[in-house]
Design a protein around this motif. Structure first.
Motif, short mmCIF file in Angstrom:
data_model
loop_
_atom_site.label_atom_id
_atom_site.label_comp_id
_atom_site.label_asym_id
_atom_site.label_seq_id
_atom_site.Cartn_x
_atom_site.Cartn_y
_atom_site.Cartn_z
N ALA A 137 37.20 39.53 40.87
CA ALA A 137 36.82 38.34 41.41
C ALA A 137 38.25 37.92 42.28
O ALA A 137 37.96 37.60 43.65
CB ALA A 137 36.49 37.23 40.59
N ALA A 181 38.84 32.43 37.87
CA ALA A 181 39.32 33.68 37.50
C ALA A 181 40.66 34.07 37.12
O ALA A 181 41.02 35.00 36.32
CB ALA A 181 38.89 34.70 38.71
N SER A 221 37.42 39.40 36.34
CA SER A 221 38.39 38.43 36.79
C SER A 221 39.32 39.02 37.82
O SER A 221 39.32 38.27 38.74
CB SER A 221 38.99 37.59 35.87
OG SER A 221 39.80 38.38 34.95
N VAL A 235 37.18 29.75 42.67
CA VAL A 235 37.09 31.20 42.15
C VAL A 235 38.59 31.71 41.69
O VAL A 235 38.55 32.13 40.58
CB VAL A 235 36.53 32.24 43.37
CG1 VAL A 235 36.84 33.66 43.00
CG2 VAL A 235 35.20 32.30 43.56
#
Length: 189
Positions: free
Chosen positions: A81, A65, A78, A61
């Motif tokens: 996230a 992101a 993003s 992630v």
């Protein structure tokens, strides 16, 4: 420049987590045990609960992101996230409130507040509209314009109604005058 600079720490941290998930998992295991592993029987079978896999997911992630944020692609999504990844990472990695040694406590506190600062930057990036009006601002403008149009229409209707009423009154007055004259002409005096 701000987005790539902000994203760099997340991309770097994500790569490190992907390179050494077991090492990161050991550090995060107390937090993960409380938050996830102890509740594994309540989660669907498809949800990973073992710390190394959770660290890998978190690392992925951060890399994905962070890269999107650095490139300016989906910056708001993003940023959110990364924020979602940063909160548990900060709690798991820098629990200064559990440290007994004053020096370690101070170091963990510094790291914790550094991450809090990064969270603030991510919140700013998530709220940034790149100079474009926000959805809330645009909705307010549309509502104000609609209100103005309703007021203008109401004013027009009132003016036309007033003119029509005036015309009806004038015609009614003329008709009443003619009727009065007609009646007076037939009645004896």
């Amino acid at each position: 420049m701000a987005r790539p600079l902000l994203a760099a720490i997340f991309i770097s941290g994500g790569i490190n987590a992907l390179r050494d998930p077991e090492g990161h998992a050991k550090m995060a295991e107390p937090f993960l045990h409380k938050a996830v592993t102890s509740k594994a029987d309540q989660l669907p079978d498809q949800v990973p609960t073992d710390p190394p896999n959770l660290v890998r997911i978190d690392g992925a992630v951060k890399v994905v992101a962070g890269t999107l944020l650095a490139l300016g692609k989906f910056p708001r999504v993003s940023s959110l996230a990364l924020l979602g990844s940063l909160v548990p990472t900060t709690i798991a990695g820098h629990p200064f409130w559990e440290e007994k040694d004053p020096q370690q406590r101070q170091q963990q506190m510094i790291e914790f507040f550094k991450n809090a600062g990064l969270a603030g930057g991510l919140l700013l990036a998530a709220a940034d509209t790149e100079g474009k009006p926000s959805v809330a601002w645009r909705a307010k403008q549309v509502a104000q314009e609609a209100g103005k149009q309703v007021q203008d229409t109401a004013g027009t209707v009132q003016r036309k109604t007033g003119k029509a009423t005036g015309a009806v009154q004038r015609k009614t007055g003329k008709a009443a005058g003619k009727a009065t004259k007609a009646i007076e002409s037939v009645l004896p005096r």
